[in-house]
Design an enzyme around this catalytic site. Structure first.
Site, PDB file in Angstrom:
ATOM      1  N   ARG A  82      55.721  24.972  -8.500  1.00 15.73           N
ATOM      2  CA  ARG A  82      55.682  26.288  -9.126  1.00 15.73           C
ATOM      3  C   ARG A  82      54.335  26.576  -9.869  1.00 15.73           C
ATOM      4  O   ARG A  82      53.824  27.788 -10.076  1.00 15.73           O
ATOM      5  CB  ARG A  82      56.681  26.277 -10.349  1.00 15.73           C
ATOM      6  CG  ARG A  82      58.350  26.298  -9.671  1.00 15.73           C
ATOM      7  CD  ARG A  82      59.408  26.598 -10.611  1.00 15.73           C
ATOM      8  NE  ARG A  82      60.626  26.289 -10.101  1.00 15.73           N
ATOM      9  CZ  ARG A  82      61.332  25.186 -10.470  1.00 15.73           C
ATOM     10  NH1 ARG A  82      60.984  24.292 -11.198  1.00 15.73           N
ATOM     11  NH2 ARG A  82      62.387  25.187  -9.689  1.00 15.73           N
ATOM     12  N   PHE A 116      64.999  33.136  -2.002  1.00 17.72           N
ATOM     13  CA  PHE A 116      65.761  31.925  -2.416  1.00 17.72           C
ATOM     14  C   PHE A 116      65.215  31.589  -3.851  1.00 17.72           C
ATOM     15  O   PHE A 116      64.960  30.512  -4.250  1.00 17.72           O
ATOM     16  CB  PHE A 116      65.746  30.778  -1.599  1.00 17.72           C
ATOM     17  CG  PHE A 116      66.131  30.902  -0.033  1.00 17.72           C
ATOM     18  CD1 PHE A 116      67.105  31.240   0.331  1.00 17.72           C
ATOM     19  CD2 PHE A 116      64.715  31.339   0.649  1.00 17.72           C
ATOM     20  CE1 PHE A 116      67.523  31.587   1.930  1.00 17.72           C
ATOM     21  CE2 PHE A 116      65.179  31.612   2.206  1.00 17.72           C
ATOM     22  CZ  PHE A 116      66.501  31.822   2.701  1.00 17.72           C
ATOM     23  N   ASP A 129      67.773  36.324  -4.046  1.00 23.20           N
ATOM     24  CA  ASP A 129      68.891  35.074  -3.927  1.00 23.20           C
ATOM     25  C   ASP A 129      70.225  35.840  -3.523  1.00 23.20           C
ATOM     26  O   ASP A 129      70.412  36.989  -4.008  1.00 23.20           O
ATOM     27  CB  ASP A 129      69.125  34.393  -5.137  1.00 23.20           C
ATOM     28  CG  ASP A 129      69.408  33.133  -5.067  1.00 23.20           C
ATOM     29  OD1 ASP A 129      68.836  32.135  -4.873  1.00 23.20           O
ATOM     30  OD2 ASP A 129      70.785  33.082  -4.796  1.00 23.20           O
ATOM     31  N   SER A 130      71.193  35.226  -2.820  1.00 26.39           N
ATOM     32  CA  SER A 130      72.393  35.984  -2.704  1.00 26.39           C
ATOM     33  C   SER A 130      73.297  35.514  -3.704  1.00 26.39           C
ATOM     34  O   SER A 130      74.448  35.839  -3.516  1.00 26.39           O
ATOM     35  CB  SER A 130      73.019  35.088  -1.146  1.00 26.39           C
ATOM     36  OG  SER A 130      73.011  33.721  -1.544  1.00 26.39           O
ATOM     37  N   ASP A 158      62.066  29.262   0.053  1.00 19.98           N
ATOM     38  CA  ASP A 158      62.614  27.750  -0.475  1.00 19.98           C
ATOM     39  C   ASP A 158      63.965  27.877  -0.447  1.00 19.98           C
ATOM     40  O   ASP A 158      64.813  27.850  -1.309  1.00 19.98           O
ATOM     41  CB  ASP A 158      62.028  27.804  -2.015  1.00 19.98           C
ATOM     42  CG  ASP A 158      62.656  26.221  -2.481  1.00 19.98           C
ATOM     43  OD1 ASP A 158      62.668  25.614  -2.020  1.00 19.98           O
ATOM     44  OD2 ASP A 158      62.798  26.378  -3.690  1.00 19.98           O
ATOM     45  N   CYS A 162      63.414  21.545   1.898  1.00 15.88           N
ATOM     46  CA  CYS A 162      64.141  20.294   1.175  1.00 15.88           C
ATOM     47  C   CYS A 162      65.002  19.525   2.169  1.00 15.88           C
ATOM     48  O   CYS A 162      65.826  18.728   1.601  1.00 15.88           O
ATOM     49  CB  CYS A 162      64.925  20.976  -0.240  1.00 15.88           C
ATOM     50  SG  CYS A 162      66.414  21.950   0.087  1.00 15.88           S
TER      51      CYS A 162
HETATM   52  N1  SAH Z   1      63.353  28.501  -5.531  1.00 20.21           N
HETATM   53  C1  SAH Z   1      64.451  28.054  -6.407  1.00 20.21           C
HETATM   54  C2  SAH Z   1      65.389  27.166  -5.771  1.00 20.21           C
HETATM   55  C3  SAH Z   1      65.991  27.551  -4.422  1.00 20.21           C
HETATM   56  S1  SAH Z   1      67.739  26.826  -4.098  1.00 20.21           S
HETATM   57  C4  SAH Z   1      63.746  27.130  -7.580  1.00 20.21           C
HETATM   58  O1  SAH Z   1      62.597  27.467  -7.560  1.00 20.21           O
HETATM   59  O2  SAH Z   1      64.601  27.074  -8.425  1.00 20.21           O
HETATM   60  C5  SAH Z   1      68.279  27.858  -2.678  1.00 20.21           C
HETATM   61  C6  SAH Z   1      68.733  29.115  -3.208  1.00 20.21           C
HETATM   62  O3  SAH Z   1      68.903  29.710  -1.894  1.00 20.21           O
HETATM   63  C7  SAH Z   1      70.127  29.041  -4.046  1.00 20.21           C
HETATM   64  O4  SAH Z   1      69.890  29.821  -5.006  1.00 20.21           O
HETATM   65  C8  SAH Z   1      71.437  29.965  -3.093  1.00 20.21           C
HETATM   66  O5  SAH Z   1      71.976  30.631  -3.983  1.00 20.21           O
HETATM   67  C9  SAH Z   1      70.105  30.705  -2.100  1.00 20.21           C
HETATM   68  N2  SAH Z   1      70.780  30.946  -0.752  1.00 20.21           N
HETATM   69  C10 SAH Z   1      71.324  30.326  -0.121  1.00 20.21           C
HETATM   70  N3  SAH Z   1      71.339  31.034   1.147  1.00 20.21           N
HETATM   71  C11 SAH Z   1      71.072  32.179   0.881  1.00 20.21           C
HETATM   72  C12 SAH Z   1      70.582  33.253   1.587  1.00 20.21           C
HETATM   73  N4  SAH Z   1      70.935  33.339   3.063  1.00 20.21           N
HETATM   74  N5  SAH Z   1      70.076  34.501   1.189  1.00 20.21           N
HETATM   75  C13 SAH Z   1      69.590  34.509  -0.109  1.00 20.21           C
HETATM   76  N6  SAH Z   1      69.730  33.462  -0.944  1.00 20.21           N
HETATM   77  C14 SAH Z   1      70.564  32.229  -0.374  1.00 20.21           C
END
Ligand code: SAH
Length: 392
Positions: A207, A223, A245-246, A293, A333
């Site tokens: 980050r 995400f 994010d979803s 991510d 990940c």
């Molecule tokens: N980048 C973040 C961590 C990501 S974790 C950080 O720095 O903290 C992955 C995330 O993807 C979760 O919050 C989950 O809600 C989201 N997610 C999963 N599938 C998704 C989709 N199809 N579209 C949007 N978000 C999604």
């Protein structure tokens, strides 16, 4: 103490430092209380060390990295002290950090995340689950400022160990919002309701990298969860950072994070990333930086093909949105997808749409998630930054 014996010639991997003995590698897997402390020996009777045994799990013995007489509070105090030393050395003054990262801390199946005066536990093995009272007591001794401990034992892998899923405060009190700072940003972590253990600590350093690359750029953080990359980009003077994010609760937290940090150059949108990227391509939107991510796409080998297809689509879509000179930040990940696999996807997808990329930075999990060399399973996070090259 029960002694378990490996079949002939099965000890090589364990002698080389791996910590798991599978059930079918044992001469005999007797009935026992899941989580019992045992001694493991090679077929010739020579010791491989102590471990915890679970007759219900495919991973029958999880070694503890030496000879252990009793799994009591003192044992955990000694182990936590060593873990704490490493974190204080590698991430001094960090308020939120992973104190214990399972095998990499010789505590197979135990995860401990610290958020200021609160700690979140995950027990992914019967041995650590059974030792819970000692884990709690040892944490209180080693971190005397703690006010509350919560177990976030909701990972599906617990079922493979015959363990139930639980999410409960196990000691003290946990407030609705836990206040911590990361990379200079104030965060309010929802430990009671949040995903996993509350916050994705493994991307801490990555980050910072995004923050340092964002000045003056338009940044799309796909995400985004509670805002991690987008907030760091905004703090790094992005022209505008948009997080997607979803999860509605994640978006609400991200929006609140922008507010409490006084960042008006970022905003958050609830959407499915796959759909949103398609829409942006149709609308011919252009970004200076796109961050991907996604959550883990494959927890088992049978899901790898689907995961590779998911990464291919995401990365191809993201490349289409980037202007020449733009940056693609591609993270994964999924432990079963290697950095090599990810690079290969980037190469193939970029060639397919005739974009030229150059790799300008590679990162991995933060140092509070160390990688035990003898256990490739502990290396899971990939973080690659590419520049899209325009016509020279
Ligand atoms: N980048 C973040 C961590 C990501 S974790 C950080 O720095 O903290 C992955 C995330 O993807 C979760 O919050 C989950 O809600 C989201 N997610 C999963 N599938 C998704 C989709 N199809 N579209 C949007 N978000 C999604």
């Amino acid at each position: 103490m029960l002694t378990l014996t490996l079949k002939p010639r099965e000890e090589r991997r364990l002698r080389d430092g791996h910590l798991w003995a599978y059930r079918d590698e044992l001469v005999h897997a007797p009935d026992a209380v899941p989580g019992e402390l045992v001694r493991l020996v090679a077929h010739d009777g020579s010791s491989l060390g102590s471990g915890v045994y679970n007759p219900l799990s495919k991973i029958a013995v999880r070694l503890l990295g030496g000879e252990v007489e009793t799994l009591d509070t003192d044992f955990f105090v000694r182990r936590f002290r060593t873990s704490l030393q490493l974190r204080r050395r590698m991430l001094p003054n960090e308020e939120a950090y992973r104190l214990v990262f399972g095998e990499a801390d010789m505590l197979s199946g135990l995860i401990v995340d610290v958020y200021g005066q609160y700690a979140a536990l995950q027990m992914l093995s019967a041995g650590m689950d059974r030792a819970k009272p000692h884990v709690i007591e040892a944490l209180r001794q080693e971190l005397p400022d703690l006010k509350g401990i919560i177990e976030k034992n909701t990972a599906q892998t617990r079922k493979k160990e015959g363990l139930e899923l639980v999410d409960a405060v196990v000691w003290g009190e946990i407030p609705e919002r836990v206040h911590v700072r990361e990379n200079g940003l104030a965060l309010e972590i929802d430990l009671l309701g949040g995903q996993k253990t509350g916050y994705f600590l493994d991307q801490k350093i990555n980050r910072r990298v995004v923050g340092s690359l964002s000045a003056g750029r338009s940044v799309l953080d796909c995400f985004c969860n509670v805002g991690g990359f987008a907030l760091n980009a905004a703090q790094g003077h992005a022209a505008m950072a948009v997080g997607v994010d979803s999860s509605e609760s994640a978006i609400n937290s991200a929006t609140r994070h922008a507010e409490i940090n006084g960042l008006d150059n970022c905003q958050f949108v609830k959407a499915n990333v796959f759909d949103l990227l398609r829409e942006h391509i149709e609308q011919e939107r252009v970004w200076d930086m796109v961050i991907l991510d996604p959550p883990s796409f494959a927890k088992s080998r049978s899901a790898i093909r689907g995961a590779l297809a998911g990464y291919s689509e995401l990365n191809r879509s993201a490349m289409k949105l980037l202007r020449p000179g733009g940056l693609l930040v591609s993270s994964s990940c999924t432990q079963l997808v290697s950095e090599h696999d990810l690079l290969d996807i980037l190469y193939r997808e970029s060639a397919r749409i005739r974009k030229r990329l150059r790799l300008v930075h590679r990162g991995s999990q933060a140092p509070d998630h160390p990688v035990l060399l003898s256990m490739p399973e502990t290396q899971y996070l990939k973080f690659l930054v590419f520049e899209v090259i325009g016509d020279p």
